[in-house]
Design an enzyme around this catalytic site. Structure first.
Site, PDB file in Angstrom:
ATOM      1  N   SER A 175      38.224  13.023   1.882  1.00 53.55           N
ATOM      2  CA  SER A 175      37.210  13.953   2.431  1.00 53.55           C
ATOM      3  C   SER A 175      37.879  15.288   2.714  1.00 53.55           C
ATOM      4  O   SER A 175      39.099  15.342   2.927  1.00 53.55           O
ATOM      5  CB  SER A 175      36.666  13.383   3.752  1.00 53.55           C
ATOM      6  OG  SER A 175      35.837  14.328   4.398  1.00 53.55           O
ATOM      7  N   TYR A 209      38.372  10.472  12.485  1.00 52.25           N
ATOM      8  CA  TYR A 209      37.962  10.435  11.068  1.00 52.25           C
ATOM      9  C   TYR A 209      38.894  11.312  10.229  1.00 52.25           C
ATOM     10  O   TYR A 209      39.340  10.908   9.149  1.00 52.25           O
ATOM     11  CB  TYR A 209      36.503  10.904  10.960  1.00 52.25           C
ATOM     12  CG  TYR A 209      35.949  10.852   9.549  1.00 52.25           C
ATOM     13  CD1 TYR A 209      35.889   9.653   8.839  1.00 52.25           C
ATOM     14  CD2 TYR A 209      35.469  12.009   8.928  1.00 52.25           C
ATOM     15  CE1 TYR A 209      35.373   9.618   7.540  1.00 52.25           C
ATOM     16  CE2 TYR A 209      34.940  11.970   7.635  1.00 52.25           C
ATOM     17  CZ  TYR A 209      34.907  10.773   6.950  1.00 52.25           C
ATOM     18  OH  TYR A 209      34.397  10.727   5.673  1.00 52.25           O
TER      19      TYR A 209
HETATM   20  N1  LIG Z   1      28.719  11.494   3.201  1.00 52.37           N
HETATM   21  C1  LIG Z   1      29.638  12.441   3.366  1.00 52.37           C
HETATM   22  O1  LIG Z   1      29.367  13.552   3.836  1.00 52.37           O
HETATM   23  C2  LIG Z   1      31.070  12.166   2.955  1.00 52.37           C
HETATM   24  C3  LIG Z   1      31.928  13.259   2.824  1.00 52.37           C
HETATM   25  C4  LIG Z   1      33.245  13.051   2.473  1.00 52.37           C
HETATM   26  C5  LIG Z   1      33.706  11.777   2.245  1.00 52.37           C
HETATM   27  N2  LIG Z   1      32.858  10.710   2.373  1.00 52.37           N
HETATM   28  C6  LIG Z   1      33.418   9.379   2.148  1.00 52.37           C
HETATM   29  O2  LIG Z   1      32.782   8.825   1.019  1.00 52.37           O
HETATM   30  C7  LIG Z   1      32.711   7.409   1.158  1.00 52.37           C
HETATM   31  C8  LIG Z   1      31.267   6.963   0.994  1.00 52.37           C
HETATM   32  O3  LIG Z   1      30.480   7.652   1.954  1.00 52.37           O
HETATM   33  P1  LIG Z   1      28.883   7.599   1.887  1.00 52.37           P
HETATM   34  O4  LIG Z   1      28.393   8.878   2.399  1.00 52.37           O
HETATM   35  O5  LIG Z   1      28.452   7.113   0.581  1.00 52.37           O
HETATM   36  O6  LIG Z   1      28.625   6.510   3.022  1.00 52.37           O
HETATM   37  P2  LIG Z   1      27.661   5.248   3.080  1.00 52.37           P
HETATM   38  O7  LIG Z   1      26.401   5.501   2.353  1.00 52.37           O
HETATM   39  O8  LIG Z   1      27.622   4.858   4.528  1.00 52.37           O
HETATM   40  O9  LIG Z   1      28.478   4.138   2.262  1.00 52.37           O
HETATM   41  C9  LIG Z   1      29.579   3.472   2.789  1.00 52.37           C
HETATM   42  C10 LIG Z   1      29.846   2.272   1.898  1.00 52.37           C
HETATM   43  O10 LIG Z   1      31.007   1.605   2.389  1.00 52.37           O
HETATM   44  C11 LIG Z   1      30.738   0.223   2.485  1.00 52.37           C
HETATM   45  N3  LIG Z   1      31.524  -0.367   3.560  1.00 52.37           N
HETATM   46  C12 LIG Z   1      31.580   0.018   4.866  1.00 52.37           C
HETATM   47  N4  LIG Z   1      32.385  -0.807   5.547  1.00 52.37           N
HETATM   48  C13 LIG Z   1      32.843  -1.729   4.657  1.00 52.37           C
HETATM   49  C14 LIG Z   1      33.705  -2.846   4.760  1.00 52.37           C
HETATM   50  N5  LIG Z   1      34.255  -3.205   5.912  1.00 52.37           N
HETATM   51  N6  LIG Z   1      33.947  -3.577   3.648  1.00 52.37           N
HETATM   52  C15 LIG Z   1      33.387  -3.235   2.453  1.00 52.37           C
HETATM   53  N7  LIG Z   1      32.570  -2.189   2.290  1.00 52.37           N
HETATM   54  C16 LIG Z   1      32.301  -1.446   3.387  1.00 52.37           C
HETATM   55  C17 LIG Z   1      29.241   0.142   2.774  1.00 52.37           C
HETATM   56  O11 LIG Z   1      28.711  -1.102   2.303  1.00 52.37           O
HETATM   57  P3  LIG Z   1      28.340  -2.354   3.230  1.00 52.37           P
HETATM   58  O12 LIG Z   1      27.872  -1.823   4.542  1.00 52.37           O
HETATM   59  O13 LIG Z   1      27.288  -3.071   2.436  1.00 52.37           O
HETATM   60  O14 LIG Z   1      29.627  -3.136   3.318  1.00 52.37           O
HETATM   61  C18 LIG Z   1      28.715   1.267   1.904  1.00 52.37           C
HETATM   62  O15 LIG Z   1      28.493   0.805   0.589  1.00 52.37           O
HETATM   63  C19 LIG Z   1      33.319   7.079   2.511  1.00 52.37           C
HETATM   64  O16 LIG Z   1      34.669   6.750   2.337  1.00 52.37           O
HETATM   65  C20 LIG Z   1      33.182   8.384   3.266  1.00 52.37           C
HETATM   66  O17 LIG Z   1      34.151   8.497   4.280  1.00 52.37           O
HETATM   67  C21 LIG Z   1      31.552  10.882   2.718  1.00 52.37           C
END
Ligand SMILES: NC(=O)c1ccc[n+]([C@@H]2O[C@H](COP(=O)([O-])OP(=O)(O)OC[C@H]3O[C@@H](n4cnc5c(N)ncnc54)[C@H](OP(=O)(O)O)[C@@H]3O)[C@@H](O)[C@H]2O)c1
Length: 254
Positions: A140, A153
């Site tokens: 990120s 974070y």
């Molecule tokens: N959204 C943003 O603004 C943003 C910006 C920069 C980076 N990111 C990064 O991008 C990635 C995805 O973010 P997103 O926005 O797509 O978030 P999201 O929609 O909340 O997706 C998170 C995913 O991680 C899985 N997950 C969470 N805990 C887990 C565990 N213990 N074991 C296995 N799977 C797990 C969840 O699936 P289950 O709950 O089904 O396990 C879900 O599929 C993350 O690493 C986040 O930090 C996001």
């Protein structure tokens, strides 16, 4: 048509960026092994992509035995060309003076140790993939720039970036690419909702008035593009923000 040489493991494939990446790669002929904890959501993904293109595996990346079981199933299913470490997220946005140690522990466990657990176990398979393998880490911009309330974070995402850099050093000379993708603000359904412990109003406020935050599909396309470069071209780091975000702290709101 899936290509048997192009088998990719995507963690966090049940929602947001991971799900969009699974869809984008399946549409490019990749056979996707989709990992997450929520089985129902993985089933929906398989229904959308077809059982030939997507194999679901329930896996909690914070649990050693769960990851071990998933890796055994992955390896039993054939070779692995790429791993996308997308499972992760933020918990809480409290200042250091008030924040909760347990929130930090969980963020480190999901984002950093989760990436370590599965990457470490799949490295041998990735390095014997025809043409070489690829590890992608979704960190990120929070791993580059600190912001108030973001220390836990930011520290976890910074650790993921260091993980990617170190792995590249350690494996140089072997047929492995290591790609760090650092997104800025991406409006996914659950990221902020999880961060604010299910408080929808707080989650909505993050994106309110921000013209065109990134979408999960925008980041999926970056990942698809980086993966599709020749095996010998390593897109070291991609930092991708919405136009309305100059930095983590400097976001334009209408
Ligand atoms: N959204 C943003 O603004 C943003 C910006 C920069 C980076 N990111 C990064 O991008 C990635 C995805 O973010 P997103 O926005 O797509 O978030 P999201 O929609 O909340 O997706 C998170 C995913 O991680 C899985 N997950 C969470 N805990 C887990 C565990 N213990 N074991 C296995 N799977 C797990 C969840 O699936 P289950 O709950 O089904 O396990 C879900 O599929 C993350 O690493 C986040 O930090 C996001």
């Amino acid at each position: 048509m899936t290509n048997s040489n192009k088998r990719v493991v995507v963690t966090g494939a049940s929602s947001g960026i991971g799900r969009a990446t699974a869809v984008a790669l399946a549409n490019e002929g990749w056979k996707v092994v989709a990992l997450a904890r929520r089985e129902e959501r993985l089933r929906d993904l398989v229904a959308e992509l077809g059982a030939d293109a997507c194999e679901p595996i329930v896996c909690d990346v914070t649990d050693d035995a769960s990851v071990q079981g998933a890796v055994e199933r992955i390896l039993a299913g054939g070779q692995v060309k790429a791993l996308i470490n997308c499972a992760g997220g933020a918990i809480g946005q409290d200042r250091i003076a008030q924040c909760n140690v347990e929130d930090w522990r969980k963020m480190y466990d999901i984002n950093v140790l989760g990436t370590l657990r599965i990457t470490q176990k799949l490295l041998p398979a990735l390095e014997v993939a025809p043409g070489g393998g690829t590890v992608v880490v979704i960190s990120s911009v929070a791993g580059i720039e600190a912001y108030e309330g973001g220390a836990g974070y930011c520290a976890a995402k910074s650790a993921e970036r260091v993980f990617a850099q170190t792995l590249r050093f350690e494996e140089v000379g072997k047929p492995l690419r290591v790609i760090d993708v650092s997104p800025g603000m991406v409006a996914t359904e659950e990221f902020s909702l999880n961060r604010f412990h299910g408080d929808q109003a707080k989650a909505d406020a993050v994106y309110a008035g921000v013209p065109n935050p990134l979408t999960a599909e925008d980041i999926a396309e970056c990942i698809r593009w980086a993966l599709d470069q020749p095996d010998t071209v390593d897109v070291d780091s991609l930092v991708v923000r919405p136009r309305a975000q100059a930095s983590a702290q400097r976001v334009y709101h209408r």
